[in-house]
Design an enzyme around this catalytic site. Structure first.
Site, PDB file in Angstrom:
ATOM      1  N   LYS A  76      27.075 -15.712  -5.088  1.00  0.00           N
ATOM      2  CA  LYS A  76      28.049 -14.778  -5.648  1.00  0.00           C
ATOM      3  C   LYS A  76      27.736 -13.337  -5.261  1.00  0.00           C
ATOM      4  O   LYS A  76      28.636 -12.570  -4.899  1.00  0.00           O
ATOM      5  CB  LYS A  76      28.108 -14.921  -7.171  1.00  0.00           C
ATOM      6  CG  LYS A  76      29.206 -14.059  -7.806  1.00  0.00           C
ATOM      7  CD  LYS A  76      29.542 -14.467  -9.214  1.00  0.00           C
ATOM      8  CE  LYS A  76      28.453 -14.112 -10.196  1.00  0.00           C
ATOM      9  NZ  LYS A  76      28.945 -14.129 -11.589  1.00  0.00           N
ATOM     10  N   ARG A 103      29.563  -8.621  -1.968  1.00  0.00           N
ATOM     11  CA  ARG A 103      29.202  -7.575  -1.007  1.00  0.00           C
ATOM     12  C   ARG A 103      29.866  -7.790   0.344  1.00  0.00           C
ATOM     13  O   ARG A 103      30.196  -6.819   1.037  1.00  0.00           O
ATOM     14  CB  ARG A 103      27.675  -7.509  -0.889  1.00  0.00           C
ATOM     15  CG  ARG A 103      27.001  -6.921  -2.138  1.00  0.00           C
ATOM     16  CD  ARG A 103      25.525  -7.296  -2.215  1.00  0.00           C
ATOM     17  NE  ARG A 103      24.820  -6.608  -3.301  1.00  0.00           N
ATOM     18  CZ  ARG A 103      24.840  -7.019  -4.585  1.00  0.00           C
ATOM     19  NH1 ARG A 103      25.556  -8.092  -4.919  1.00  0.00           N
ATOM     20  NH2 ARG A 103      24.159  -6.368  -5.502  1.00  0.00           N
ATOM     21  N   ARG A 145      22.548 -12.464 -24.144  1.00  0.00           N
ATOM     22  CA  ARG A 145      22.108 -13.805 -23.761  1.00  0.00           C
ATOM     23  C   ARG A 145      20.886 -14.277 -24.537  1.00  0.00           C
ATOM     24  O   ARG A 145      20.707 -15.481 -24.728  1.00  0.00           O
ATOM     25  CB  ARG A 145      21.854 -13.853 -22.245  1.00  0.00           C
ATOM     26  CG  ARG A 145      23.154 -13.852 -21.455  1.00  0.00           C
ATOM     27  CD  ARG A 145      22.948 -13.871 -19.952  1.00  0.00           C
ATOM     28  NE  ARG A 145      24.224 -14.145 -19.273  1.00  0.00           N
ATOM     29  CZ  ARG A 145      24.442 -13.975 -17.983  1.00  0.00           C
ATOM     30  NH1 ARG A 145      23.465 -13.523 -17.199  1.00  0.00           N
ATOM     31  NH2 ARG A 145      25.622 -14.258 -17.454  1.00  0.00           N
ATOM     32  N   ASP A 168      19.187 -13.563 -14.262  1.00  0.00           N
ATOM     33  CA  ASP A 168      20.320 -14.411 -14.641  1.00  0.00           C
ATOM     34  C   ASP A 168      19.903 -15.835 -14.983  1.00  0.00           C
ATOM     35  O   ASP A 168      20.715 -16.606 -15.519  1.00  0.00           O
ATOM     36  CB  ASP A 168      21.349 -14.455 -13.507  1.00  0.00           C
ATOM     37  CG  ASP A 168      22.126 -13.160 -13.377  1.00  0.00           C
ATOM     38  OD1 ASP A 168      22.312 -12.476 -14.397  1.00  0.00           O
ATOM     39  OD2 ASP A 168      22.536 -12.824 -12.247  1.00  0.00           O
TER      40      ASP A 168
END
Length: 450
Positions: free
Chosen positions: A28, A33, A358, A327
Site C-alpha cells: 500500500k 507513492r 489501536r 502497523d
C-alpha cells in the site's frame, strides 16, 4: 458503521490447518507513492501490481482531480501521465481521501508548494485524526491550512505561491510526516533537509531517487539526515509493486497459531524499515523462513514460509523497532495471546492516533476474549495463555479500522469458540481479497448478515 456503507458483521470460527499459497495484494505504501510521483513526473509511468484497495483508489482519483491522467488497464496494471513538478491544477471539487491517513497527508505535501487551493475530507475515522503534524511543517514553506478545531478535516490547504526551502526535524517517528515534507520540497527552490532521530520506512527516499530527484541520506549523531534538491524534472518509471508486508502479516500470523498450518506468501517486500514484525516473530520462536531472497525495483524481496509454531514465547519488543512495525502491533498482540508469558510493547503512542486508538481497541477486544492485557499511554503488555488456551467467544468493535477487524478475525481461527467483529467492511480499504484468500487457505469466515 463501515467507512463506505452498511456495517458487515463477520465471524471467524476455529479451523483446521491453513495450507497453500497466499498471494497478498501489492504494497500500500508503494502504491500510494507510485501514483503521486507518477503524477509529478513528465511522461507516462507504468505501474504493475498496484494495490486496488479503496485507500489507493481514492489516491488515484485525487491525482485525476489535480490534472494527471490516471488509467486502470485491469489486472493491477495502471498508467499515470503526469503534469510535472509544480504542475498540479486546482481541483474543481473537494478531495475525499476516504479512510487513508497516508493518502491525505502525502497529497497535502505534494500540493503544498503549488499556488493552488484544495479542500480535503474523509470518512468519520479520517476526519477524527490530527493533521497538525503535517500542516505545521508545511506552514514553514509558506503554506496555509484552515480546518476544524484540533487541526482536523475537512481542511482547506492554500499552497505557497513562492515557497521557501525548509530544514525540519521530525518530532516523532512518522514516515507520513517525513514524506509530506519531502514531497513539498520538490517544488521549493534550494535544498530541503529533513532529520529523523529514528529511521522510518524509506520508500519515499528510494522512489524519489528512482524518479530522478537529487536526494541524499546521511547517518549522523543526531539521526538520519535527508537532503532533497528542489525543482527537479522527475522522469517517469516502470514500477513493479512488491506484495505488502503489512497484508502478509495476517496469513503469516494465522499460520503460526493454527495447528498443522504451512503457508507460503510469495514476493513480499522486506525493506528493513518495514520488516520488524517478522524479526520479532522469529525472536518469539516462530517457524518463519525466507526463501528465494532477491532485489526487485530497488527493494529487497523474498518468499515467506510460515508454519504452525506451538512453542511461542513472549518477549520484550525493542522500542527502537517500533517504527519498522507500527502497523503490525495489532496482529502481533494476537500472536502474543497464544505465546507463553508476557509480550511487552513500548514506544508505541503512535498507535493511539491511527485509524482508531489501536491499543485501546485491541486491549478491549482481547480482554473480552479471555486474555490479560495491561496498557498505558505508550505501552501495552499481553500475557499469553499458550496454544489452545484462548477462550474467544466475544464480539469485538472494529472502530472503522481495517487492521483491528482483520486481527480479531485471525484470532478467531485458533480460539476455543468463534470470534466476531461488528463490521468487517473497512477491510476493503487495504486488503480487498482478504476473505477469499483466507478461505482458500482453509479459514472459516462468515458474513453474519448474508
Amino acid at each position: 458503521m463501515s467507512s463506505h456503507g452498511t456495517p458487515i458483521p463477520m465471524t471467524s470460527r476455529p479451523c483446521g490447518p491453513l495450507t497453500g499459497e497466499a498471494r497478498v495484494p501489492g504494497d500500500k505504501s508503494i502504491s500510494h507513492r507510485s501514483l503521486i510521483l507518477g503524477a509529478l513526473s513528465v511522461g507516462e509511468t507504468e505501474i504493475t501490481g498496484l494495490l486496488e484497495g479503496q485507500d489507493v483508489l481514492d489516491t488515484a482519483r485525487a491525482m485525476r482531480a489535480f490534472g494527471a491522467k490516471v488509467t486502470d488497464h485491469g489486472g493491477g496494471t495502471w498508467t499515470v501521465n503526469g503534469v510535472g513538478t509544480g504542475g498540479f491544477a486546482e481541483p474543481d471539487q473537494v478531495i475525499d481521501c476516504g479512510n487513508s491517513g497516508t493518502g491525505v497527508r502525502l497529497i497535502m505535501g505534494a500540493m503544498a508548494t503549488t499556488g493552488i487551493t484544495a479542500t480535503f475530507t474523509g470518512d468519520a475515522s479520517l476526519n477524527g485524526r490530527p493533521m497538525a503534524r503535517v500542516t505545521d511543517p508545511l506552514a514553514l514553506f509558506g503554506t496555509q491550512s484552515h480546518g476544524r478545531s484540533g487541526g482536523r478535516l475537512p481542511m482547506t490547504i492554500v499552497g505557497a505561491a513562492d515557497p521557501v526551502p525548509v530544514e525540519y526535524t521530525v518530532p516523532v517517528p512518522s514516515a507520513q510526516v517525513k514524506s509530506a515534507v519531502l514531497l513539498a520540497g520538490l517544488n521549493a527552490p534550494g535544498k530541503t533537509v529533513v532529520t529523523e532521530a529514528e529511521a522510518t520506512r524509506d520508500h519515499t527516499e528510494r522512489m524519489l531517487a528512482g524518479f530522478g530527484a537529487e536526494i541524499t541520506t546521511e547517518e549522523t549523531e543526531t539521526g538520519r539526515v535527508i537532503t532533497l534538491t528542489g525543482q527537479p524534472e522527475l522522469k517517469p518509471q516502470k514500477i513493479a509493486v512488491p506484495r505488502d508486508p503489512s497484508s502478509a502479516a495476517f496469513p503469516v500470523c494465522a499460520a503460526l497459531i493454527v495447528p498443522g498450518s504451512d503457508v507460503l506468501v510469495p514476493g513480499i517486500g522486506l525493506n528493513p524499515t518495514r520488516a520488524g514484525l517478522f524479526t520479532t516473530l522469529r525472536e518469539m520462536g516462530a517457524d518463519l523462513t525466507y526463501e528465494n531472497e532477491r532485489t526487485e525495483g530497488g527493494e529487497p524481496v523474498a518468499d515467506l514460509r510460515a508454519r504452525f509454531s506451538p512453542d511461542l514465547k513472549g518477549i520484550e519488543v525493542p522500542e527502537a523497532r517500533a517504527a519498522s512495525m507500527i502497523d503490525e502491533y495489532p496482529i502481533l498482540s494476537v500472536v502474543a495471546s497464544f505465546a507463553a508469558g508476557d509480550t511487552v510493547m513500548r514506544g508505541v503512542k503512535e498507535l493511539r492516533v491511527k485509524e482508531s486508538d489501536r491499543i485501546d481497541a485491541m486491549a478491549t477486544g482481547l480482554r473480552a476474549n479471555g486474555i490479560t492485557v495491561e496498557d498505558g499511554p505508550d505501552w501495552w503488555v499481553v500475557t499469553g495463555a499458550g496454544h489452545g488456551n484462548v477462550p474467544g467467544g466475544a464480539t469485538c468493535a472494529s472502530h472503522l479500522d481495517h487492521r483491528i477487524a482483520m486481527s480479531f478475525l485471525i484470532l478467531g481461527m485458533a480460539t476455543q469458540t468463534p470470534v466476531s467483529v461488528d463490521d468487517g467492511g473497512p477491510i476493503a480499504t487495504s486488503f480487498p481479497v482478504f476473505e477469499p484468500l483466507m478461505a482458500e487457505l482453509g479459514a472459516q469466515l462468515v458474513r453474519d448478515n448474508s
